[in-house]
Design a protein around this motif. Structure first.
Motif, PDB file in Angstrom:
ATOM      1  N   PRO A 577      25.019  11.969 -32.893  1.00 55.40           N
ATOM      2  CA  PRO A 577      26.087  11.072 -32.420  1.00 55.40           C
ATOM      3  C   PRO A 577      27.074  10.709 -33.521  1.00 55.40           C
ATOM      4  CG  PRO A 577      23.979  10.395 -31.507  1.00 55.40           C
ATOM      5  CD  PRO A 577      23.677  11.472 -32.503  1.00 55.40           C
ATOM      6  N   ARG A 578      26.583  10.465 -34.728  1.00 54.91           N
ATOM      7  CA  ARG A 578      27.458  10.070 -35.830  1.00 54.91           C
ATOM      8  C   ARG A 578      28.434  11.183 -36.181  1.00 54.91           C
ATOM      9  NH1 ARG A 578      27.285  10.582 -41.408  1.00 54.91           N
ATOM     10  NH2 ARG A 578      28.246   8.863 -42.579  1.00 54.91           N
ATOM     11  N   LEU A 579      27.948  12.421 -36.283  1.00 50.66           N
ATOM     12  CA  LEU A 579      28.826  13.528 -36.642  1.00 50.66           C
ATOM     13  C   LEU A 579      29.804  13.861 -35.523  1.00 50.66           C
ATOM     14  CD1 LEU A 579      26.360  15.921 -38.512  1.00 50.66           C
ATOM     15  CD2 LEU A 579      28.200  14.537 -39.488  1.00 50.66           C
ATOM     16  N   ARG A 585      37.087  12.022 -34.133  1.00 53.91           N
ATOM     17  CA  ARG A 585      38.171  11.201 -34.678  1.00 53.91           C
ATOM     18  C   ARG A 585      39.104  12.018 -35.563  1.00 53.91           C
ATOM     19  NH1 ARG A 585      34.002   6.336 -36.266  1.00 53.91           N
ATOM     20  NH2 ARG A 585      33.860   5.383 -34.180  1.00 53.91           N
ATOM     21  N   ALA A 586      38.600  13.127 -36.102  1.00 58.49           N
ATOM     22  CA  ALA A 586      39.434  13.994 -36.946  1.00 58.49           C
ATOM     23  C   ALA A 586      40.271  14.958 -36.118  1.00 58.49           C
ATOM     24  CB  ALA A 586      38.556  14.768 -37.923  1.00 58.49           C
ATOM     25  N   GLY A 587      40.213  14.844 -34.793  1.00 56.01           N
ATOM     26  CA  GLY A 587      41.053  15.667 -33.932  1.00 56.01           C
ATOM     27  C   GLY A 587      40.422  16.957 -33.460  1.00 56.01           C
ATOM     28  N   SER A 605      23.330  22.796 -31.807  1.00 57.47           N
ATOM     29  CA  SER A 605      24.529  23.039 -32.594  1.00 57.47           C
ATOM     30  C   SER A 605      25.781  22.865 -31.742  1.00 57.47           C
ATOM     31  CB  SER A 605      24.503  24.449 -33.189  1.00 57.47           C
ATOM     32  OG  SER A 605      23.407  24.592 -34.076  1.00 57.47           O
ATOM     33  N   ALA A 606      26.743  22.145 -32.293  1.00 57.21           N
ATOM     34  CA  ALA A 606      28.031  21.957 -31.632  1.00 57.21           C
ATOM     35  C   ALA A 606      29.089  22.788 -32.332  1.00 57.21           C
ATOM     36  CB  ALA A 606      28.434  20.487 -31.650  1.00 57.21           C
ATOM     37  N   VAL A 607      30.028  23.324 -31.566  1.00 56.22           N
ATOM     38  CA  VAL A 607      31.201  24.016 -32.104  1.00 56.22           C
ATOM     39  C   VAL A 607      32.428  23.246 -31.629  1.00 56.22           C
ATOM     40  CG1 VAL A 607      32.567  26.132 -32.109  1.00 56.22           C
ATOM     41  CG2 VAL A 607      30.072  26.263 -32.149  1.00 56.22           C
ATOM     42  N   MET A 608      33.333  22.925 -32.579  1.00 53.92           N
ATOM     43  CA  MET A 608      34.521  22.142 -32.253  1.00 53.92           C
ATOM     44  C   MET A 608      35.745  22.784 -32.900  1.00 53.92           C
ATOM     45  SD  MET A 608      32.908  18.301 -32.732  1.00 53.92           S
ATOM     46  CE  MET A 608      34.179  17.431 -31.805  1.00 53.92           C
ATOM     47  N   GLY A 649      28.660  11.973 -26.956  1.00 55.66           N
ATOM     48  CA  GLY A 649      29.605  12.320 -28.011  1.00 55.66           C
ATOM     49  C   GLY A 649      30.282  13.651 -27.786  1.00 55.66           C
ATOM     50  N   ALA A 650      29.513  14.636 -27.315  1.00 54.17           N
ATOM     51  CA  ALA A 650      30.091  15.961 -27.080  1.00 54.17           C
ATOM     52  C   ALA A 650      31.112  15.927 -25.950  1.00 54.17           C
ATOM     53  CB  ALA A 650      28.979  16.964 -26.764  1.00 54.17           C
ATOM     54  N   LEU A 651      30.824  15.191 -24.876  1.00 55.12           N
ATOM     55  CA  LEU A 651      31.759  15.106 -23.756  1.00 55.12           C
ATOM     56  C   LEU A 651      32.999  14.302 -24.137  1.00 55.12           C
ATOM     57  CD1 LEU A 651      29.341  14.528 -20.731  1.00 55.12           C
ATOM     58  CD2 LEU A 651      30.490  16.648 -21.401  1.00 55.12           C
ATOM     59  N   ARG A 652      32.810  13.200 -24.866  1.00 58.17           N
ATOM     60  CA  ARG A 652      33.953  12.370 -25.237  1.00 58.17           C
ATOM     61  C   ARG A 652      34.938  13.151 -26.105  1.00 58.17           C
ATOM     62  NH1 ARG A 652      34.151   6.977 -24.993  1.00 58.17           N
ATOM     63  NH2 ARG A 652      33.161   7.467 -23.014  1.00 58.17           N
ATOM     64  N   ALA A 653      34.443  14.116 -26.870  1.00 54.84           N
ATOM     65  CA  ALA A 653      35.321  14.906 -27.734  1.00 54.84           C
ATOM     66  C   ALA A 653      35.872  16.144 -27.044  1.00 54.84           C
ATOM     67  CB  ALA A 653      34.568  15.326 -28.998  1.00 54.84           C
TER      68      ALA A 653
END
Length: 769
Positions: A577-579, A585-587, A605-608, A649-653
């Protein structure tokens, strides 16, 4: 000459209880012959020698370079490392660690003047597309050769070719006379004796070779009490495995069932050797045989036992024994380490420097989880060497050559640093090689902050053509560092092969988007991936990481003046959640969440992506939409057990809007459940669409219509489809009914936000009653 030089190095090594290195530099065939001559002159059994090489057919114990972690937990009188066809820095670290005091490490290398410019199969792994092998620089070997030629304790023989004579460049002798060599590196702890109230036999304490070992053994005594955990950390050669073996034997003598695990049984051989010695020394005449033929189980007259199981098998039965001892814990994935928390009592033994096994997942991530658990944790550090003298020059050489002791700047040097005072600096290889402090602090930050940093990564930092590094400095000290990889920009043929299943090295994000998510054009735009980003631990949450990212975005983006700007920025990491909040927030927008846990991190693992050009925006948009659509159904399947805060967190981003287009029948169900007597299960798809929209789109303005608990409720019950009883228990509801009533209440603001005119009319019917 080879035999004479070898014998002299060996003699000095034995006098001083230190180790020595012999470099045989020249052609490979000549080097192999010379290595045989060197080993023959030592007069040791073949079983005491290991050879690490891509070739086969030697009479010694053989290991391939990529499998050099097989040397973990083993001690050898000589190790021969063939550096010709595939020189792997990790293998050098493993080989050094396996050599015992009085022993030799023999390196077979190309001619040292030619070695930095020689490309081999390891270099091919650094030459990621679109780069080629000739783009690899060889600076790591340049630095390594410099250390070989200048560091004490290293002999070098330039081997002659075509009948030419061998030339002794350095004899490697330090001139040390050894003094009381038997006690150097082992200030026997027998004089300490057993503590008056010791739970373990006095014989166990008398077997300790240092005060450090005796203190570790004292800590292991807490394993007699359920709810206790011990963490033993040390560099190689400090006797942590021996202390663990004495503890295992002592526990078994008291009647306990002790389970020992390690990456492989050979890694735990020292544990069992010391446990057996203690059990045999305490056994009465006529006691039953204490162990089986394979030595993997020891038994005592008191009914206790010490047995070995592989990590996966041990994890399954951890709760069924009295104590678990995990040796070489840093070599195991976090998800397995977590399973051992089911044991009544547990000990983790891990190497601090040396990057054992898969990396430093234990030190970086798992130790924090252990401290947050219900266990009473006892930490012990062993510093005094046992297997060789404390001033062993080979240990100092390996630490410098591989940066095994790399550390960030001391806390006091950066304590007053502010983001405003920081300056961003490029870290080209030339600057890193010219400034050991800069190199050590930058690499030390990467080591301290990440669970998977190895000697191979030092070679990548110095040699890989696709990598660049940036750092923030305050008054000359490194306070944050980012390791960045250029990806994508691949030609159509390479993209086709990737789409059809071929792995393309060094292009992690394009590979995921192409091969897994089936987008053949995903590797065409050019990306810059943040491989690692680390902030000094004394300055966490002070804004340095965000500042460094801002600098990276400004430099490599379309407006940054780069001749080859990127289309997008990316990152892939073990999602917490923190990451997720940090990168959001960094876009950066979420485009993927793995269906399985990463073996090393124990996390999904998340990919953004963060777009920079129209091509980058198009890439993000189409994959964000695909991620949104996958999660609508996948959350009740592959992601059903994922931490709801990770899902939130993943959905919000995720930047893909969610179309809410419910039928009148569906609105009746939703409004009925929110304002009246309706039931959730009459239209689960409608509830799922609204939940997905609320979680992805977030609050309108400054007000969030849902509390964190309500968002978790939407994730667990509506999106993941967990049983109501389990959801109620997890979220602290007094009953299943209360949980479902809260679910209806959570949809009240969603009806207000997304409801049609028909839905508002339905709401008014209940509001006016």
């Amino acid at each position: 000459m080879i035999a004479e030089v070898t014998r002299e190095l060996r003699a000095e090594a034995r006098r001083t209880n230190e180790r020595r290195v012999l470099v045989l530099a020249g052609g490979r065939d000549r080097g192999v012959d010379a290595a045989y001559d060197a080993v023959e002159s030592l007069g040791v059994d073949d079983e005491a020698v290991s050879l690490v090489s891509t070739r086969e057919g030697f009479r010694f114990d053989e290991t391939r370079p990529r499998n050099a972690d097989e040397l973990l937990g083993r001690t050898r009188e000589a190790v021969v490392l063939d550096c010709h066809e595939r020189f792997v820095p990790n293998a050098l670290g493993r080989a050094v660690g396996a050599v015992d005091g009085g022993g030799l490490l023999i390196l077979l290398t190309p001619a040292l003047d030619e070695w930095p410019a020689t490309r081999d199969r390891f270099d091919e792994s650094l030459a990621v597309p679109p780069y080629g092998r000739d783009d690899v620089t060889g600076r790591f070997r340049e630095r390594l050769v410099e250390t070989l030629r200048t560091h004490p304790g290293i002999g070098i023989v330039a081997l002659g070719d075509g009948g030419a004579a061998d030339v002794l460049e350095r004899d490697g002798l330090t001139g040390a006379d050894g003094g009381d060599a038997e006690n150097r590196g082992a200030d026997t702890a027998a004089s300490h004796g057993a503590p008056p109230d010791a739970a373990f036999p006095a014989t166990a304490y008398e077997s300790c070779l240092t005060g450090d070992q005796a203190r570790a053994l004292r800590a292991f005594e807490t394993l007699t009490e359920p709810g206790s955990a011990v963490v033993v950390e040390s560099d190689r050669g400090r006797g942590k495995s021996s202390a663990a073996g004495l503890a295992a034997g002592a526990l078994a003598l008291g009647g306990d069932d002790v389970l020992v695990t390690a990456p492989a049984f050979r890694n735990a051989a020292e544990v069992f050797a010391r446990a057996r010695e203690l059990i045999e020394s305490e056994a009465d005449e006529g006691d039953d045989e204490i162990g089986g033929d394979d030595g993997r189980e020891l038994r005592t007259a008191a009914g206790g036992r010490v047995r070995f199981l592989t990590p996966a098998a041990a994890a399954d039965v951890a709760g069924e024994v009295d104590a678990v001892i995990v040796d070489e814990a840093a070599a195991l994935p976090v998800r397995l380490l977590e399973a051992f928390l089911d044991a009544p009592a547990v000990a983790f033994c891990t190497t601090v420097h040396g990057y054992e096994g898969a990396g430093r997942g234990f030190a970086v991530r798992f130790h924090e989880r252990l401290l947050d658990s219900s266990f009473a944790v006892r930490d012990v550090r062993l510093d005094e060497p046992i297997r060789y003298a404390r001033d062993d020059p080979v240990e100092a050489w390996a630490a410098r050559a591989l940066l095994l002791d790399a550390r960030p700047a001391v806390d006091a040097a950066v304590a007053d640093a502010t983001v405003e005072a920081a300056t961003c600096r490029r870290l080209p290889t030339e600057d890193l090689l010219a400034d050991e402090t800069l190199l050590s602090e930058a690499f030390g930050l990467l080591v301290a902050a990440h669970y998977r940093t190895e000697p191979n990564d030092l070679a990548r930092l110095l040699d890989a053509p696709n990598l660049v590094a940036r750092a923030l400095l305050v008054e000359g000290r490194v306070v944050a560092v980012a390791l960045l990889a250029r990806e994508g920009g691949l030609d159509a043929e390479t993209r086709r092969r990737m789409y059809e299943g071929e792995r393309v090295r060094g292009n992690m994000v394009p590979d995921v988007l192409t091969s897994q998510l089936r987008d053949e054009s995903a590797a065409e735009p050019r990306g810059l991936r943040t491989v690692r980003i680390a902030t000094h631990h004394a300055l966490r949450d002070a804004g340095f990481g965000s500042r460094l990212l801002d600098e990276v975005h400004a430099e490599f983006g379309a407006e940054g003046g780069e001749t080859d700007p990127v289309d997008y920025f990316s990152v892939g990491y073990g999602a917490t959640p923190r990451l997720l909040r940090f990168w959001g927030r960094a876009g950066y927008g979420t485009v993927h969440l793995s269906t399985t846990r990463n073996d090393a991190s124990g996390e999904h693992s998340a990919v953004m992506l963060r777009p920079e050009t129209a091509a980058g925006r198009d890439l993000l948009d189409r994959h964000a939409v695909a991620f949104r659509d996958r999660e609508r159904d996948g959350l009740s399947d592959a992601h059903r057990g994922v931490d709801p805060d990770v899902i939130r967190g993943a959905l919000r981003a995720c930047p893909a809007p969610v179309p809410v287009d419910l039928t009148e029948t569906e609105w009746r169900s939703v409004v009925g459940a929110s304002f009246g007597p309706g039931m959730y299960d009459t239209a689960p798809g409608a509830f799922r669409d609204l939940a997905l929209a609320a979680l992805i789109e977030g609050p309108e303005g400054d007000d969030d219509p849902l509390s964190e608990r309500e968002e978790r409720l939407l994730v667990e019950k509506v999106l993941q489809g967990r049983p109501s009883e389990a959801v109620a228990a997890d979220l602290g509801f007094v009953s299943t009914g209360a949980c479902l009533r809260a679910l209806g209440d959570a949809y009240v603001p969603l009806v207000e936000r997304y409801g049609t005119e028909f839905a508002r009319g339905e709401r008014e019917r209940f509001m006016n009653e």
